[in-house]
Design a protein around this motif. Sequence first.
Motif, PDB file in Angstrom:
ATOM      1  N   LYS A 236       0.669  -1.328  -0.159  1.00 34.64           N
ATOM      2  CA  LYS A 236       0.145  -0.095  -0.051  1.00 34.64           C
ATOM      3  C   LYS A 236       0.872   1.376  -0.073  1.00 34.64           C
ATOM      4  O   LYS A 236       0.655   2.365  -0.736  1.00 34.64           O
ATOM      5  CB  LYS A 236      -1.063   0.196   1.184  1.00 34.64           C
ATOM      6  N   MET A 263      -0.380  -6.075  -3.133  1.00 37.58           N
ATOM      7  CA  MET A 263      -1.734  -5.764  -2.664  1.00 37.58           C
ATOM      8  C   MET A 263      -2.758  -6.913  -3.254  1.00 37.58           C
ATOM      9  O   MET A 263      -3.901  -6.719  -3.168  1.00 37.58           O
ATOM     10  CB  MET A 263      -1.908  -4.734  -3.175  1.00 37.58           C
ATOM     11  N   TYR A 268      -7.195  -7.781   2.484  1.00 39.10           N
ATOM     12  CA  TYR A 268      -6.986  -6.853   3.314  1.00 39.10           C
ATOM     13  C   TYR A 268      -7.768  -6.844   4.615  1.00 39.10           C
ATOM     14  O   TYR A 268      -7.539  -6.452   5.766  1.00 39.10           O
ATOM     15  CB  TYR A 268      -6.789  -5.451   2.954  1.00 39.10           C
TER      16      TYR A 268
END
Length: 337
Positions: A236, A263, A268
């Motif tokens: 991030k 990512m 997340y």
Amino acid sequence: MLQGYQSWVYENQPAIIGRAAVVGPFEGQGPLADDFDIIHGDLMLGQDSWEKAEKTLLEESNQLAIENAGLTKEQINFYIGGDLMNQIISSSFAARTLSVPYIGIFGACSSSMEGLSLASLMIASGSANYVLASACSHNASVEKQFRYPTEYGSQKPPTAQFTVTGSGSAVLAREGKGPKVTSVTIGRVVDMGITDPFNMGAAMAPAAVDTIQAHLRDLQIGPGYYDLIVTGDLSKLGYQLARDLFDKHKIPINDTQYFDCGMMIYDYEKQKIQAGASGCGCSAVVTYGHLLKRLQKGEFNRMLVVATGALLSPLSFQQGESIPGIAHAVAIERGEA
């Protein structure tokens, strides 16, 4: 073959005829699980140490990639491997098992594309018929070496990244069906003075942008030439820094075109991973598992994979050195299915 200052463009484009991605249990809980060949349910993989488990991951992905290429190990001319362990023992010990001519490399987390770059050069130059390239990492072995042992239970800041347990391998050939490696840009070491080992995304982002800028300059193309531009494991914070640097250098890469492997591999919302993923295995399993599968399905035709690495060691950190970054870019285009 040399194009511009630091790039190779291939007339005889090497084909990726076999590939494999093997991961651990945490990676198997993420959004890319369906694209991995083997998902282990145990971090130890039946071994008595984390390091032996990491070697096993690599041995499995190597063997599977060779099988998927329709070859035997005796047909492989050279093996190029890299990892994060001291003296790259995972790759070297896996090479002992494989028993083919071996070139060990260390580019930290950029090792996946560094290996693919060198393998493609060997194929395109006529120096080999078949080359195996791979990279791996293991969360517990890397954490123990570079940060704190898992058993220590240290609190990590939001900028920290979670090392991928996984291994990715690819077999390149002079001809055959599969995606083609069309060009490569070898990166320079870039050091902006970052000293925090828990903020490696910031250390690597300038190198990623430098290599992408060099690739576009050397090939005299714009970012729009590629359907997808993917960095290795900036996660991030590093991803946002890279985007800021793209804007600063007026490189028109849009949000729907630019992604980061760090990512993509974890969720997340459901997995506690701080800033995202890292490790040699990160870009290796995302590229050889997820991205190449999408490419072969025809979801896009051209991609640029830019693996990023933080070139620190426990010793350099202890001596107060900053963290140099490196990035290597490999252009891969959809070939004959």
